[in-house]
Each structure stands twice: as C-alpha cells, then as structure tokens.
Enzyme design. Structure first.
Site, short mmCIF file in Angstrom:
data_model
loop_
_atom_site.label_atom_id
_atom_site.label_comp_id
_atom_site.label_asym_id
_atom_site.label_seq_id
_atom_site.Cartn_x
_atom_site.Cartn_y
_atom_site.Cartn_z
N ASP A 1 0.85 -1.18 0.00
CA ASP A 1 0.00 0.00 0.00
C ASP A 1 0.90 1.25 0.00
O ASP A 1 2.11 1.16 0.22
CB ASP A 1 -0.95 -0.01 1.21
CG ASP A 1 -2.20 0.84 0.97
OD1 ASP A 1 -2.19 1.68 0.04
OD2 ASP A 1 -3.19 0.68 1.71
N GLU B 1 -10.13 7.29 4.64
CA GLU B 1 -9.13 6.65 5.50
C GLU B 1 -9.12 7.23 6.91
O GLU B 1 -10.17 7.56 7.46
CB GLU B 1 -7.75 6.69 4.82
CG GLU B 1 -7.81 6.03 3.43
CD GLU B 1 -6.45 5.85 2.79
OE1 GLU B 1 -5.52 5.42 3.47
OE2 GLU B 1 -6.32 6.13 1.57
C1 BGC Z 1 -5.11 3.15 0.38
C2 BGC Z 1 -5.37 2.14 -0.69
C3 BGC Z 1 -5.21 2.74 -2.06
C4 BGC Z 1 -3.86 3.41 -2.16
C5 BGC Z 1 -3.62 4.08 -3.50
C6 BGC Z 1 -3.84 3.92 0.15
O1 BGC Z 1 -3.74 4.99 1.04
O2 BGC Z 1 -5.05 2.50 1.63
O3 BGC Z 1 -6.66 1.59 -0.55
O4 BGC Z 1 -5.37 1.77 -3.04
O5 BGC Z 1 -3.73 4.38 -1.16
O6 BGC Z 1 -4.36 5.22 -3.64
C1 BGC Z 2 -3.09 9.88 -2.46
C2 BGC Z 2 -4.02 8.76 -2.12
C3 BGC Z 2 -3.40 7.95 -1.04
C4 BGC Z 2 -3.02 8.81 0.14
C5 BGC Z 2 -2.35 8.01 1.20
C6 BGC Z 2 -2.81 10.71 -1.24
O1 BGC Z 2 -1.97 11.77 -1.52
O2 BGC Z 2 -3.62 10.66 -3.47
O3 BGC Z 2 -4.29 7.96 -3.21
O4 BGC Z 2 -4.27 6.94 -0.65
O5 BGC Z 2 -2.23 9.90 -0.24
O6 BGC Z 2 -1.88 8.77 2.27
#
Ligand code: BGC
Ligand code: BGC
Length: 653
Positions: free
Chosen positions: A325, A521
């Site tokens: 991730d 998140e």
């Molecule tokens: C998330 C994932 C996601 C990834 C890419 C992460 O922060 O936990 O679900 O696929 O970002 O955006």
């Molecule tokens: C991204 C997301 C990712 C996240 C994780 C963002 O900047 O655009 O896709 O899940 O950071 O912290």
C-alpha cells in the site's frame, strides 16, 4: 491458432472453467470453516508451462536494475514517461486526486493520451525483451477520479442491496470506464469486514458479515476481470490483506488483535472466494496483527512473511503478485519509505513508492548486492509481475487497443448506478405510510446535503478525501434536490439549506437531507473515546431537523453516511427515515423509491445499526437498534414508535 495465441488460450480456458464452476452467491465450503486452519486452495489458473518458460527466459536476461524497476510503482504525479523508460519502471498508479497534468477536468481523451505516453515509454527501453507497463487506479465506486464518470454507491450501500448478480455487472461497468482511460488495473474490491463504526473506512466495507463480503468479493472480481484479455477487462485487487476491518477501536492502520481462528473465518473470508474467482493481485494492509491470545505479535503485515507468503502464496496457492500500500513499507519496523528489505523478503512483489521511488530503487539494488535480499526472491517477484501482465494480454496487445479506449460514452453508466441506488437505500422507519410521496406532492426540502454532490459521493470522489469539490466538478449525475425537482416538478419543490425561518404550513411533507461531510481513510476515524452520534458530529443537522419537526407536517429524513452512526434523536424527530449511505452520483434512484409506487425499498442493513452512541459494532454489550438484515418495504406496517434515548456520555470508556 498461432502458437502465441495458444499460450494465452490455455490459462484463459482454465479461468473460464473456474468461473463457470462457482455459482453466483456461493461461498461454498468456506462458509463453515471452523478456524482450525486456513483452507487449502488450488489456484483456478494453473501455471502454464509455455508461459512460465517464456517468463523464465525474460527474467534470465534482465539486469538487477531492470528487475527492481519492474517491482517499483511511482505515482504519475511524481514521474515522467521518460523516467519510466530510463528506470525500467514496471507500473504506475494515480493516487486519489491525481489527474492528467493535474487537471481536475481532464477529459477521457486526455486520460487515454497520458496513458499512451506512459505505455509507449515502457516499450522504448533498451531491454532485449520490452516489458509492458501496468497502470493501477482506485476505481472503488466507479472510476471515481475521472470527471464525468458515474459513481456507484460506496460499498456499505452496495452491501445493503445484497445482490450478487448486480455486483458482477457493476464490476463490468467499472472495468469499461477504466479501460476508456487507457488503464488496466483496479485497486478493488475491498473485502474488509468492518467491525467498528469508528473506522473511517467503514463505508469501503460491504458488510460486517464475512459471508456477504465473500460473495461480493468473488462477483466483483469476475466482473472486473472478465476473461482478463478482453476489451473491457482489467486486473482486480483484493485488499487490504489481512484484517484491515478489525483494528482495535476502529483505528485506521491500527492493530488487529484477532485470534488466528478469527483471522481465518472472519477477515480471510473475502480472499478465498476472490482467489477462487481468479483475482490476480492482492494489496497488503497497513494494519498490524497482534494475536494476543497466542502471544504472537506479527507486527505490521507489510513485513510478515507468515501472512504474505506462507498463508497467501503457499497455502492459498496465490500465483499473482502482492502490491504494497501507499508508502506502506515505511511502517515496518526498521524500514523507511525508501528501503525495506524485510517487506520484500516477506513477500511483497511490487512496491507502491509514490514519491521516493528513485531512492527506493538505489537502496533496493544495494540490499540485493549486499545479500540482504536474495536474488531468488527478486526473481520470484518479477516472475509474478510478468505472469500477471502476460495473463492480462499486455504482452500481446496495447492497452489502447480496446473499443472503449478514449470513449467518453463508456464512463456514463448512470442507469446501472441508479438501479444500485434504488436497491441500496434502507427504509428504517415509515410511520403512517408517509412514504411513498404522491407524484403531485408539494414538498419543502431542507438540509445542506440535499444539494451537495460532495456529501452524496463521500471520499474517493474526484479527490482523495472527496473534499474541495463543487457540484459542477462532477459534470454528471444529480443531487437529490435536482432529482426531486425533476420528478415532482420545479414548482412543487422549495429548498432551504439551513431551514432558518421556514414555515412548513402548506406543504405535504418536509424532506430533510442530512449527512456527513466527506472523508477518506484515517481522516474519517472517530477516535476513542469520542461517541459516534451523528448529531454530535454534525450539530447543524440536528438544528435543521428541529426547525421543521413536530409542526404538523410529516418529516421524511434521508441520511447520507459512511457508517451506521447512532441517530435515535434524529429518527424520533422524523416520521420516515431513510439510511442512504453514500449513494454516489445518481440520487435519481433515491427519488425513484421515495415517490410513487413503481419502486419499493428492498435494501436491508448489512451492518448493525447502533442504539447508543457508545455502541460501535457487534461487540458484547453493544446496543443494537436495528439488526443486520433489517429494512422496511412498503408492505410492512411495523411501527417503529419512539426509540429510547440513552444519555450520551462525553467519553465512551
Ligand atoms: C489506500 C489504498 C489505495 C492506495 C492508493 C492507500 O492509502 O489505503 O486503498 O489503493 O492508497 O491510492
Ligand atoms: C493519495 C491517495 C493515497 C493517500 C495516502 C494521497 O496523496 O492521493 O491515493 O491513498 O495519499 O496517504
């Protein structure tokens, strides 16, 4: 048939056969696992000797830098096509809120053009055998980063629809939206079994029922992947492996304290069926696993060989690849975002290093040269990545070679999304048959959420958090206010967002549209010891409802939320109450069930609805107001009556 075609044909047949053998809605033998051991699975796609030989040859001819490049996944915001060529990059992603040239209003044609640049660059390296790129995206409720793309309800609502057949169609439609933009890999489905409403990702979970998650996971994989090589097929990802939905107090990326048996029967459930359906990638989870009962602390699962390799790759016979991730490696003890031998040795094959990919490549090469990562592990990771790319036909056909590529019409799947909305909204209360409204009703609409695409679509919508969006940014779909005006007539719908000074007299009904504001998140976590009560988190909603309630005109409340939060105060102020979750862009589906008799409510809760502000799930002592499976239809005449209002303490400890 040419030899090349035959090589592809064999695994495809195997996949089709596996799909045909799995009847819809079947969780099969996994439904009654007793937790004593992980099920022993057999991959539905046996290794094809000819393909394996071809991969072996390619890998044997690669330099270490080329192999590590293949395992590296930067975000498109931080890499150019030319750097993809120079560093032999195997994959890119667009994270939430990453658009071509950082233009939020980029067209489908602009997406496809950027994709072509990246893909072409990967084929212009100085490697003997050129390796095609694979681009991954979070199409978690439709192709949600793309302006004009229909967005489906978030998973919590889809779970309430309990319709496996529709989920497969949603997977198909999403895959076609994604192929329109020249992308061939989707980071979905999320097969989390959400157990605590404080978790900010509750809405990404279909249900707290592992069997529903299992049925859905397989259906979405079938829908997204199809035969893997077709015009409208993409590679799917089961995520986040393992136990993301079960962290202590619902803390995102926190500690899961499940026993091994609970991991096997609850959190593993979606993976067995997704693997049987042929899912080609699995995303590792941010959370840790501390099996307190067994005295075994696995730590952050990005670094756990037992879970990633012994269980997933060996016992569950997963032959695709594991992707980490977003910066997930940095949470493993002893690692940072640019270096983590432990994660690669544990079984991560592709590393999502969105920003610091250059340092990561340098450090990983050094770790291999110093013997901290065995070359055999690197070769296995690259083999798995190439296998998935070959199975997906990427070696044989350009991603752009699809009838959907660049087609703006392919991202409009509004009819299906509207159907999904109708099926996913749950009628919790309908005293005196207030609903359905008559088609000639005059209504007063109140609440800011009535005209808010942001509150209606939630997180992972155009931006990562779903914030900073205006209605116009969506360029598609309808708010509930717009849908009501369309179906009841402009003249019969009056709107006041804050309900200040409104006079309800003369209306047939008031429709109060309340809602959470968007989050994604950990930003959506309600942190211990805070109570999870909607009116405490969003006090304006309570004020709006009080302004119209008990004035002699029936009040219908529609609530947008990513979680079943305690809401007895709001429910008591309403004659009818609809839990609409996060319905996405097509609120017309909500109006469809609220007005007239063409459509009934069929949605049923896929999570328990709490009866107190400190009830956060299905733990012992939690008060259940509405059980999983509850939901009214128009034929039901069960009055809900006045619900108890237990005092909400300032702290839930
Ligand atoms: C998330 C994932 C996601 C990834 C890419 C992460 O922060 O936990 O679900 O696929 O970002 O955006
Ligand atoms: C991204 C997301 C990712 C996240 C994780 C963002 O900047 O655009 O896709 O899940 O950071 O912290």
């Amino acid at each position: 048939m040419t030899l090349r075609k035959m090589k592809l044909f064999i695994p495809m047949l195997a996949l089709v056969a596996a799909c045909a053998g799995a009847p819809h809605g079947d969780t099969g033998r996994y439904a009654d696992l007793d937790g004593s051991d992980w099920p022993a699975l057999t991959s539905p796609m046996p290794l094809d000797p000819a393909m394996e030989a071809r991969i072996g040859q390619i890998v044997a001819g690669m330099t270490l830098a080329q192999k590590v490049g293949q395992m590296t996944q930067p975000d498109v915001r931080n890499i150019t096509p030319d750097q993809v060529r120079e560093f032999y990059i195997g994959s890119v992603l667009n994270g939430g809120g990453a658009w071509p040239n950082m233009k939020k209003d980029a067209s489908v044609a602009e997406w496809a053009a950027l994709s072509a640049q990246f893909h072409d660059a990967a084929l212009r390296t100085d490697m003997t055998v050129k390796i095609p790129l694979i681009w991954g995206t979070d199409a978690v409720h439709g192709h949600n980063n793309v302006r004009g793309a229909t967005m489906f309800p978030h998973n919590i609502g889809l779970g309430a629809a309990d319709d496996v057949e529709m989920m497969e169609r949603i997977g198909r439609a999403t895959a076609q939206q994604v192929r329109a933009t020249g992308i061939s890999w989707v980071f979905a489905p999320t097969v989390a079994v959400g157990q605590d409403r404080r978790w900010g990702r509750t809405y990404e979970s279909y249900s707290s029922d592992p069997q529903l998650v299992a049925r859905y996971g397989a259906a979405v994989v079938r829908g997204l992947q199809g035969e893997l090589t077709g015009d409208g097929d993409v590679v799917a990802t089961a995520k986040h492996y393992l136990g993301d939905g079960g962290t202590f107090q619902g803390v995102d990326q926190g500690e899961n304290r499940a026993t091994r048996a609970e991991m096997i029967t609850t959190h593993g459930a979606g993976y067995y069926t997704a693997l049987d359906a042929g899912v080609q990638t699995v995303m590792a989870t941010y959370n840790s696993w501390n099996d307190v009962a067994a005295g075994e602390n696995h730590g952050k699962l990005h670094g756990d060989r037992y879970v990633l390799t012994d269980v997933l790759k060996d016992r569950l016979d997963f032959t695709g690849f594991v992707v980490s991730d977003w910066n997930g490696i940095e949470q493993v003890q002893g690692c940072d975002k640019t270096r983590c031998a432990q994660a690669i040795n544990a079984g991560i094959d592709m590393i999502m290093v969105p920003e610091d990919w250059r340092a990561f490549i340098t450090n990983t090469i050094a770790d291999v040269e110093a013997g901290r990562i065995p070359m055999a592990r690197i070769d296995d990771a690259v083999t798995r990545i190439l296998r998935v790319k070959m199975r997906a036909g990427l070696f044989d056909r350009a991603v752009a070679d699809s009838r959907f590529n660049g087609q703006a019409s392919a991202i409009d799947v509004s009819a299906l999304a509207r159907e999904a909305v109708r099926k996913s909204v749950v009628l919790l209360k309908n005293e005196n048959a207030v609903l359905p409204l008559r088609a000639d009703a005059r209504v007063l609409v109140v609440g800011a959420s009535a005209d808010s695409m942001s509150n209606q679509t939630g997180g992972w919508s155009l931006t990562w958090q779903g914030t900073e969006n205006t209605n116009a940014d969506f360029a598609t779909g309808q708010t509930l206010l717009a849908a009501l005006k369309e179906q009841l007539g402009d003249a019969d719908v009056t709107y006041s967002a804050d309900a200040a000074g409104v006079d309800v007299a003369g209306y047939d009904a008031v429709i109060a549209v309340l809602g959470e504001t968007p989050y994604a998140e950990y930003n959506g976590d309600v942190r211990f010891p805070a109570p999870v009560q909607h009116s405490l988190l969003h006090p304006t909603d309570l004020r709006v409802l009080r302004a119209v309630a008990d004035k002699g005109v029936p009040v219908v409340t529609v609530l947008y939320s990513g979680r079943p939060a305690y809401a007895n105060d709001l429910i008591n102020l309403s004659d009818a109450f609809v839990a609409a979750f996060l319905p996405g862009t097509e609120a017309g589906g909500l109006a469809d069930v609220m007005i007239g008799t063409h459509h009934d409510f069929t949605g049923r809760l896929s999570f328990v609805w709490p009866g107190s502000a400190c009830s956060t799930g299905e733990h012992a002592g939690d008060v259940v107001q509405f059980a999983r499976g509850y939901g009214l239809s128009y034929g039901d005449r069960r009055p809900v009556g006045v619900l108890p209002l237990p005092a909400t303490p300032a702290r839930c400890d």
